[in-house]
Design a protein around this motif. Structure first.
Motif, mmCIF file in Angstrom:
data_model
loop_
_atom_site.group_PDB
_atom_site.id
_atom_site.type_symbol
_atom_site.label_atom_id
_atom_site.label_comp_id
_atom_site.label_asym_id
_atom_site.label_seq_id
_atom_site.Cartn_x
_atom_site.Cartn_y
_atom_site.Cartn_z
ATOM 1 N N CYS A 149 0.895 -0.936 0.352
ATOM 2 C CA CYS A 149 -0.305 0.020 -0.117
ATOM 3 C C CYS A 149 0.398 0.794 -0.474
ATOM 4 O O CYS A 149 1.862 1.063 0.841
ATOM 5 C CB CYS A 149 -0.815 0.487 1.060
ATOM 6 N N GLY A 203 -2.389 4.823 0.924
ATOM 7 C CA GLY A 203 -3.636 4.009 1.919
ATOM 8 C C GLY A 203 -4.326 3.137 0.240
ATOM 9 O O GLY A 203 -4.799 2.262 0.449
ATOM 10 N N CYS A 220 -5.810 -2.829 1.618
ATOM 11 C CA CYS A 220 -5.266 -1.000 1.613
ATOM 12 C C CYS A 220 -6.452 -1.000 2.570
ATOM 13 O O CYS A 220 -7.461 -0.284 2.209
ATOM 14 C CB CYS A 220 -4.861 -0.159 0.938
ATOM 15 N N SER A 250 -6.832 6.414 3.285
ATOM 16 C CA SER A 250 -7.449 7.156 4.306
ATOM 17 C C SER A 250 -8.233 8.781 3.555
ATOM 18 O O SER A 250 -8.220 9.529 4.316
ATOM 19 C CB SER A 250 -5.011 8.375 4.069
#
Length: 228
Positions: free
Chosen positions: A45, A49, A133, A136
């Protein structure tokens, strides 16, 4: 003409030296040759992310290679993720593919290098980690707007009820100085004498007669007492 033993020995030494040199050059050439073992791949990742697949080339010969990534499904290519070129180095050169991979998914990495002398898959196939992953950039939950502090307008007051025809008195006309009739007389004004009017009138007449008789008899008694 016979060859002396010294000459024969020199020739043998020269042959051994040449063979050793050739073997050394051959080993060195094989060490610099591009091989599928120089390539590796990993799924990870990035800092945001998001899923990525990174292929590394540690070929010290500096040969250019073409790397192609495929997503596998039931042992067959489901789709092509992408294709990039990489030039290897002894320190390692990498190429990165953006891929929102699922946990435990398999990818086939094909490498073609050195003019087709290397055309093979990285073995074993790449298997992604068991946890996906987490980006964010998550969507913020919807929030309920705060209640307004502005007071709500009160209900419009209803207009003053109009007096019914059977009760209440009509307002006096402007400029009329005469007193308004009593509230209790509206029924008499509209329907005539009430049902109890004759009884009240009879009682009143009887009281008048009794009062008059009492006055009459009182005066007679007063006159009689004066005569005596």
């Amino acid at each position: 003409m016979s060859i002396s033993s010294r000459t024969a020995r020199s020739v043998r030494i020269l042959g051994v030296t040449s063979a050793a040199a050739a073997l050394t050059l051959g080993v060195a050439g094989n060490a610099l040759a591009c091989s599928i073992r120089d390539f590796s791949a990993v799924a990870s990742c990035d800092s945001a992310g998001k899923g990525i697949i990174t292929v590394k080339d540690i070929d010290p010969s500096g040969k250019e290679a073409t790397v192609t990534v495929y997503l596998e499904s039931n042992g067959a290519d489901e789709r092509k993720v992408g294709e990039q070129k990489v030039t290897g180095s002894k320190d390692g050169a990498t190429v990165t593919f953006s891929e929102n991979w699922a946990p435990n998914a398999q990818y086939r990495i094909r490498v073609n290098a050195n003019g087709g002398q290397v055309d093979a898959d990285i073995s074993p196939a790449l298997t992604t980690p068991g946890k996906a992953c987490v980006t964010s950039q998550t969507t913020a939950p919807a929030t309920t707007p705060p209640a307004s502090n502005t007071p709500k307008p009160s209900a419009t007051p209803s207009s003053t009820a109009t007096p019914s025809e059977s009760g209440g008195t009509a307002p006096a006309a402007p400029g009329d100085n005469s007193p308004s009739p009593a509230a209790g007389s509206s029924n008499l004004a509209e329907t005539g004498a009430g049902s109890s009017t004759p009884l009240i009138a009879g009682i009143a007449a009887g009281l008048v007669v009794i009062g008059g008789g009492a006055v009459f008899f009182g005066m007679r008694r007063r006159g009689a007492s004066k005569n005596n």
